[in-house]
Scaffold this active site. Structure first.
Site, short mmCIF file in Angstrom:
data_model
loop_
_atom_site.label_atom_id
_atom_site.label_comp_id
_atom_site.label_asym_id
_atom_site.label_seq_id
_atom_site.Cartn_x
_atom_site.Cartn_y
_atom_site.Cartn_z
N GLN A 202 -14.11 -9.15 8.92
CA GLN A 202 -13.81 -8.71 10.29
C GLN A 202 -12.35 -9.01 10.67
O GLN A 202 -11.73 -8.26 11.43
CB GLN A 202 -14.76 -9.44 11.25
N LYS B 252 -10.33 -6.14 9.28
CA LYS B 252 -10.72 -4.90 9.94
C LYS B 252 -10.13 -4.84 11.35
O LYS B 252 -9.54 -3.85 11.76
CB LYS B 252 -12.25 -4.83 10.02
N LYS C 63 -18.03 -13.64 13.57
CA LYS C 63 -19.34 -12.99 13.36
C LYS C 63 -20.42 -14.01 13.68
O LYS C 63 -20.19 -15.22 13.57
CB LYS C 63 -19.48 -12.53 11.90
N ASP D 123 -24.84 -5.66 16.23
CA ASP D 123 -24.80 -5.40 14.78
C ASP D 123 -26.24 -5.08 14.40
O ASP D 123 -27.06 -4.78 15.29
CB ASP D 123 -24.26 -6.62 14.02
N SER E 3 -15.08 -1.39 20.91
CA SER E 3 -15.41 -2.64 21.61
C SER E 3 -14.16 -3.21 22.28
O SER E 3 -14.21 -3.71 23.40
CB SER E 3 -15.97 -3.67 20.63
#
Ligand code: NDP
Length: 444
Positions: A111, A114, A126, A166, A376
């Site tokens: 993440q 990303k 996460k 998720d 988001s």
């Protein structure tokens, strides 16, 4: 021994029993070798790779709740705050029985890069739990979500850590978690994304990951002189990412012929009926066995098998490690042109290498599925300014972000002599910004 190999060894030794985390670290660091070797002395002195592979903070907690029979159940909650160099931690909450620390750390690590790739100011994190939402009543889901948030709320905040959905965490779960956060902390702030539209959610967030995957794939094909329209597409999964990937692929003129869930898969030679898919999965929350009632021409098969169908493009959108070496071989034998990951790390390392060695255009999830987290971040912006943008505004921004990610990954790969290797390109493009920010902020 090279610095990269040394750090991979250290990570494996320091984090025993975490195979998914090892896999993600290996995949990322291997692909960064060329950048690291160009700066080896400085990176080693600053322990840059040791720092970037060590979460800033991680915690596990007890989540007790009472089921409908009055029985107390105990799950384990996780939040890994991996890296905040470029913004507040941001990353989803996964609710699935397979969840463990290794999976949450692999997802948190990926993440970081990303989120950096999106070009937006968000760090990486996460979380999740081994709680299984399947078959639970609404009251049980609420009881779990409230208990989970009772602990999590001590560690998150709109400027600290902003979790999202998720696998297993959709609008319903986010709603219950948001309610509990507000109740305990007594602040109304954008602490979660993926919220309902009546309380601060963003239009187009539901569609964002699937749509973004197709904007990315469309642009990537164009860069390679290929048109998406008219192509046949295999999609795995039938959740949020898969449904909206199928919808956008169809809108862009491609024909999607498969979807799957954890028990079986559907082949529809006439093209998946998106309305039927949404009805089955979003409204009835039923199994794909129902699909045949809507489309008698389609076939339902138990087990795995999506990748055996002859298609031009494959979009794995279910879960990690779902496309194995034998699947890659079947896809190549059937003449696949491109594989773009909608899920996180759905392709095993061996399968990825096989596809790349056989000339398949391969788009890694951290670039191709970044549309969800990008939107988001757009939700966070709207919450901060207390305004809501139209669907068209958000969708246009999403498309722009995905096209930019595609070009940045392409350019970074070319700059380091790996033209056409989008795994290397995406990792380098994401890494450079995080390293810049970490270096500027000193030894923290
Ligand atoms: P959903 O829970 O909505 O859907 C997941 C789909 O994958 C379902 O069809 C599910 O089948 C199937 N699936 C889950 N686990 C397994 C398994 N072990 N074996 C086979 N099939 C499985 O999740 P999302 O669509 O939101 O997420 C899918 C992937 O995309 C994940 O890797 C997620 O991390 C990633 N992702 C999601 C984003 C988002 O915005 N939603 C953003 C970026 C990445 P069943 O219904 O039978 O369980």
């Amino acid at each position: 021994m090279s610095y990269v190999d040394e750090v991979i060894e250290k990570v494996v030794a320091k984090n025993p029993g975490e195979p998914e985390f090892h896999q993600a670290v290996k995949e990322v660091l291997e692909s960064l070798r060329v950048v690291v070797e160009a700066n080896e002395e400085k990176f080693r002195k600053d322990a840059l790779l040791e720092r970037i592979t060590e979460p800033e903070r991680q915690f596990m907690f007890r989540v007790p709740w009472v089921d409908d029979k009055g029985q107390v159940q105990v799950n384990r909650g996780y939040r890994v705050q991996f890296n905040s160099a470029i913004g507040p931690y941001k990353g989803g909450i996964r609710l699935h029985p397979s969840v463990n620390l290794s999976i949450i750390k692999f997802l948190g690590f990926e993440q970081v890069f990303k989120n950096s790739l999106t070009g937006l100011p968000i760090g990486g994190g996460k979380g999740g739990s081994d709680f299984d939402p399947k078959g639970k009543s609404d009251r049980e889901i609420m009881a779990f979500c409230q208990s989970f948030m009772t602990e999590l709320c001590k560690h998150i905040g709109a400027d600290t850590d902003v979790p999202a959905g998720d696998i297993g965490t959709g609008a319903r779960e986010i709603g219950y978690m948001f309610g509990q956060y507000k109740r305990i902390r007594n602040v109304y702030e954008g602490v979660l994304t993926g919220k309902g539209l009546s309380y601060g959610g963003s239009l187009a967030r539901t569609e964002a990951t699937g749509y973004g995957l197709l904007y990315f794939t469309d642009e990537l094909l164009r860069l390679n002189g290929i048109e998406l329209a008219g192509k046949t597409v295999a999609i795995s999964g039938s959740g949020n990412v898969a449904i909206y990937a199928a919808e956008k692929a169809t809108q862009l003129g491609a024909k999607v012929v498969t979807v799957s869930d954890s028990t079986g898969w559907v082949y529809d030679p006439d093209g998946i009926d998106i309305a039927a898919l949404k009805e089955i999965k979003e409204v009835q929350r039923a199994r794909l066995t129902e699909y045949k009632k809507y489309r008698p021409n389609s076939e339902y098969h138990e087990g795995r098998g999506v990748w055996t169908v002859k298609v031009d493009i494959a979009l794995p959108c279910a879960t990690q490690n779902e496309l194995h070496l034998e699947d890659a071989k079947a896809l190549v034998a059937n003449g696949v042109i491109a594989v773009a990951e909608g899920a996180n790390m759905p392709t095993t390392l061996e399968a990825t290498h096989y596809l790349q060695e056989n000339g398949v255009i391969f788009a890694p999830g951290k670039a191709a599925n970044a549309g969800g987290v990008a939107t988001s971040a757009l939700e966070m912006s709207q919450n901060s300014e207390r305004l809501s943008w139209t669907f068209e505004e958000v969708d246009a921004k999403l498309k722009n972000i995905m096209v930019n990610i595609c070009h940045n990954a392409d350019a970074a790969a070319k700059k380091y002599g790996f033209a056409g290797n989008y795994v290397v390109g995406a990792n380098i493009a994401g890494f450079e910004k995080v390293v810049d920010a970490m270096t500027a902020q000193g030894i923290v």
